[in-house]
Design a protein around this motif. Structure first.
Motif, mmCIF file in Angstrom:
data_model
loop_
_atom_site.group_PDB
_atom_site.id
_atom_site.type_symbol
_atom_site.label_atom_id
_atom_site.label_comp_id
_atom_site.label_asym_id
_atom_site.label_seq_id
_atom_site.Cartn_x
_atom_site.Cartn_y
_atom_site.Cartn_z
ATOM 1 N N TRP A 131 -1.006 -3.587 -7.167
ATOM 2 C CA TRP A 131 -0.106 -2.977 -6.174
ATOM 3 C C TRP A 131 0.822 -1.975 -6.850
ATOM 4 N N ASN A 132 1.359 -2.339 -8.025
ATOM 5 C CA ASN A 132 2.287 -1.440 -8.719
ATOM 6 C C ASN A 132 1.580 -0.286 -9.424
ATOM 7 N N ILE A 133 0.285 -0.386 -9.590
ATOM 8 C CA ILE A 133 -0.485 0.770 -10.053
ATOM 9 C C ILE A 133 -0.777 1.687 -8.868
ATOM 10 N N ALA A 134 -1.256 1.107 -7.776
ATOM 11 C CA ALA A 134 -1.656 1.905 -6.619
ATOM 12 C C ALA A 134 -0.470 2.603 -5.953
ATOM 13 N N ASN A 135 0.729 2.007 -6.003
ATOM 14 C CA ASN A 135 1.878 2.638 -5.343
ATOM 15 C C ASN A 135 2.591 3.644 -6.242
ATOM 16 N N ALA A 136 2.094 3.838 -7.478
ATOM 17 C CA ALA A 136 2.619 4.836 -8.423
ATOM 18 C C ALA A 136 4.055 4.563 -8.848
ATOM 19 N N PHE A 166 1.634 6.819 -0.863
ATOM 20 C CA PHE A 166 2.549 6.888 0.266
ATOM 21 C C PHE A 166 2.206 5.880 1.363
ATOM 22 N N LEU A 167 1.027 5.287 1.286
ATOM 23 C CA LEU A 167 0.641 4.278 2.268
ATOM 24 C C LEU A 167 1.061 2.880 1.832
ATOM 25 N N LEU A 168 1.739 2.784 0.685
ATOM 26 C CA LEU A 168 2.151 1.494 0.148
ATOM 27 C C LEU A 168 3.658 1.462 -0.079
ATOM 28 N N SER A 169 4.259 0.334 0.212
ATOM 29 C CA SER A 169 5.698 0.166 0.024
ATOM 30 C C SER A 169 6.006 -0.148 -1.438
ATOM 31 N N LEU A 170 7.207 0.249 -1.876
ATOM 32 C CA LEU A 170 7.690 -0.153 -3.191
ATOM 33 C C LEU A 170 8.465 -1.465 -3.118
ATOM 34 N N ASP A 171 8.803 -1.904 -1.920
ATOM 35 C CA ASP A 171 9.644 -3.095 -1.753
ATOM 36 C C ASP A 171 8.894 -4.321 -1.262
ATOM 37 N N ILE A 172 7.842 -4.096 -0.497
ATOM 38 C CA ILE A 172 7.089 -5.213 0.070
ATOM 39 C C ILE A 172 5.699 -5.241 -0.547
ATOM 40 N N PRO A 173 5.344 -6.312 -1.259
ATOM 41 C CA PRO A 173 4.024 -6.377 -1.907
ATOM 42 C C PRO A 173 2.894 -6.190 -0.900
ATOM 43 N N ALA A 174 1.873 -5.488 -1.343
ATOM 44 C CA ALA A 174 0.737 -5.203 -0.465
ATOM 45 C C ALA A 174 -0.251 -6.366 -0.472
ATOM 46 N N SER A 175 -0.787 -6.665 0.688
ATOM 47 C CA SER A 175 -1.886 -7.619 0.790
ATOM 48 C C SER A 175 -3.175 -6.908 0.381
ATOM 49 N N PHE A 176 -4.244 -7.664 0.267
ATOM 50 C CA PHE A 176 -5.537 -7.050 -0.051
ATOM 51 C C PHE A 176 -5.896 -6.020 1.010
ATOM 52 N N ALA A 180 -6.558 -2.065 0.523
ATOM 53 C CA ALA A 180 -7.820 -1.469 0.950
ATOM 54 C C ALA A 180 -7.576 -0.307 1.910
ATOM 55 N N ALA A 181 -6.570 -0.438 2.775
ATOM 56 C CA ALA A 181 -6.265 0.632 3.731
ATOM 57 C C ALA A 181 -5.704 1.868 3.035
ATOM 58 N N ALA A 182 -5.145 1.689 1.826
ATOM 59 C CA ALA A 182 -4.588 2.816 1.075
ATOM 60 C C ALA A 182 -5.641 3.549 0.264
ATOM 61 N N LEU A 183 -6.893 3.057 0.270
ATOM 62 C CA LEU A 183 -7.960 3.713 -0.471
ATOM 63 C C LEU A 183 -8.345 5.032 0.192
ATOM 64 N N THR A 184 -8.451 6.074 -0.612
ATOM 65 C CA THR A 184 -8.996 7.345 -0.125
ATOM 66 C C THR A 184 -10.368 7.605 -0.724
ATOM 67 N N GLU A 185 -10.726 6.818 -1.718
ATOM 68 C CA GLU A 185 -12.055 6.885 -2.327
ATOM 69 C C GLU A 185 -12.388 5.502 -2.864
ATOM 70 N N GLY A 186 -13.578 5.011 -2.539
ATOM 71 C CA GLY A 186 -13.986 3.686 -2.980
ATOM 72 C C GLY A 186 -14.035 2.703 -1.824
ATOM 73 N N GLY A 286 13.795 -6.990 -2.610
ATOM 74 C CA GLY A 286 12.583 -6.456 -3.208
ATOM 75 C C GLY A 286 12.307 -7.028 -4.586
ATOM 76 N N PRO A 287 11.193 -6.615 -5.173
ATOM 77 C CA PRO A 287 10.769 -7.165 -6.470
ATOM 78 C C PRO A 287 11.598 -6.619 -7.620
ATOM 79 N N ILE A 288 11.671 -7.388 -8.687
ATOM 80 C CA ILE A 288 12.297 -6.927 -9.927
ATOM 81 C C ILE A 288 11.306 -7.157 -11.059
ATOM 82 N N ALA A 289 11.555 -6.512 -12.193
ATOM 83 C CA ALA A 289 10.686 -6.690 -13.355
ATOM 84 C C ALA A 289 10.818 -8.110 -13.886
ATOM 85 N N VAL A 290 9.708 -8.699 -14.227
ATOM 86 C CA VAL A 290 9.700 -10.070 -14.739
ATOM 87 C C VAL A 290 10.406 -10.131 -16.094
ATOM 88 N N ASN A 291 11.408 -10.982 -16.196
ATOM 89 C CA ASN A 291 12.038 -11.324 -17.468
ATOM 90 C C ASN A 291 12.733 -12.665 -17.289
#
Length: 363
Positions: A131-136, A166-176, A180-186, A286-291
């Motif tokens: 999710w954090n790769i796909a949302n940039a 842009f189809l993915l939130s930075l605050d709410i984790p994406a479900s599978f 999948a809905a954010a895919l433009t190729e694949g 929202g999420p924070i970095a794991v530490n």
């Protein structure tokens, strides 16, 4: 008083886990629309600027000119796109300690990781990392410099997936389904294989890594500023350096050596580690970095202070409940957020030795 030899414990004086998610330095390139073969390294340059003092403690210099030199990076002329590239290795180094001075504690960590793998916990974390790769998120400030972007992910076998961040939130984790809905190729089937691959890389017993090549493509105007990582400059060196020093690596281009803008692997890693969605704090949404203590660098908050009884060290002290809770879970949905958080810290890696008194109590 020392604990019973049969009691489960995850605490000992010397304990370390190696990092399971290894990331390369990110490199910035400028490209041209319609000509993806063009890859021009984004160069870090230096310029002199005359600003004004604006800090609260400026005193008698308040509002006066403040000449300084700074480093900067911009999109070169005749280019209209930017590429940030890096690779990620997902490795099974959380399955057992890298260093441990107590065989019983080492065995308890192996039992913890084995139960987590059996219950499907690694797949939950794999989905969050992707999710954090796909949302940039890893592009950080640069993510807000463009109105059109994509993230391209390629596996070692040549499978390619492209996401619209842009189809993915930075605050709410994406479900599978949301990924999948954010895919433009694949295809969604390839996405499922990707998640399985990351989970396997983190948990397989044969020590084989799972590698991803990641590219962030963004449309930008010529001359637009790019924001690489910024270097920390020691006080003793400040007079010899520009007031802003950017991360850069030497490279050869067009017959000359230049300093190419880069993103620190640690900064990319911090973005991918924004998966602590279990902190339960009302101070931060929202999420924070794991530490271990839930520190948030951007705000200075610490969401898992010892007194909250939510820190890594507090949770791992309850070894019996932690391990048996995972062993009795019927699938990843029944694994507690505390268990996910503990395992995410082991994947992050670090030195987790107990204090002297705790180590002595544990024998």
């Amino acid at each position: 008083m020392a604990k019973s030899p049969t009691a489960l414990s995850l605490e000992t004086g010397m304990l370390a886990f190696a990092r399971s998610v290894q990331i390369t330095e990110g490199l910035f390139y400028a490209t041209v629309s319609g000509n993806p073969e063009t890859l021009t390294p984004v160069e870090v340059l230096e310029k002199g600027v005359r600003g004004q003092t604006s800090q609260d403690n400026a005193k008698d210099k308040a509002g006066l000119s403040n000449p300084q030199s700074v480093e900067y990076a911009i999109v070169p002329q005749r280019h209209d796109r930017v590429l940030l590239s890096f690779s990620v290795r997902f490795m099974p180094l959380s399955l057992r300690p890298h260093a441990c001075n107590n065989t019983g504690v080492g065995a308890a960590y192996e039992r913890l990781a084995s139960a987590y793998r059996t219950a499907g916990g690694y797949r939950t974390l794999a989905l969050l990392y992707l999710w954090n790769i796909a949302n940039a998120r890893f592009a950080w400030r640069n993510r807000f410099q463009s109105d059109a972007m994509s993230v391209r992910v390629e596996t070692g076998d040549g499978t390619v997936l492209v996401f619209d961040p842009f189809l993915l939130s930075l605050d709410i984790p994406a479900s599978f389904d949301e990924l999948a809905a954010a895919l433009t190729e694949g295809e969604p089937e390839r996405l499922d294989e990707l998640i399985t691959g990351v989970a396997h890389g983190l948990s397989n017993g044969d020590q084989n890594a799972f590698v991803l090549m990641v590219e962030w493509h963004a449309t930008m105007e010529p001359g637009q500023e790019i924001f690489p990582s910024q270097e920390y400059v020691r006080e003793s060196n400040k007079d010899e350096k520009p007031s802003r020093v950017l991360a850069k690596l030497p490279t050869l281009y067009a017959g000359r050596e230049l300093m190419q803008a880069s993103m620190h692997s640690q900064k990319i890693g911090a973005a991918l580690r924004h998966i602590d969605i279990w902190h339960g704090s009302e101070e931060h949404e929202g999420p924070i970095a794991v530490n271990p203590f839930g520190g948030v660098q951007e705000t200075g908050n610490v969401l898992r202070k010892p007194e909250t009884k939510k820190s890594f060290y507090h949770l791992r002290a309850k070894a019996e409940a932690l391990i048996t809770g995972i062993e009795t879970a019927n699938g990843p949905d029944e694994i507690s957020g505390d268990a996910h958080f503990v395992m995410a810290n082991l994947i992050r890696g670090g030195v987790f030795g107990a204090s002297g008194k705790k180590a002595e109590a544990n024998g």
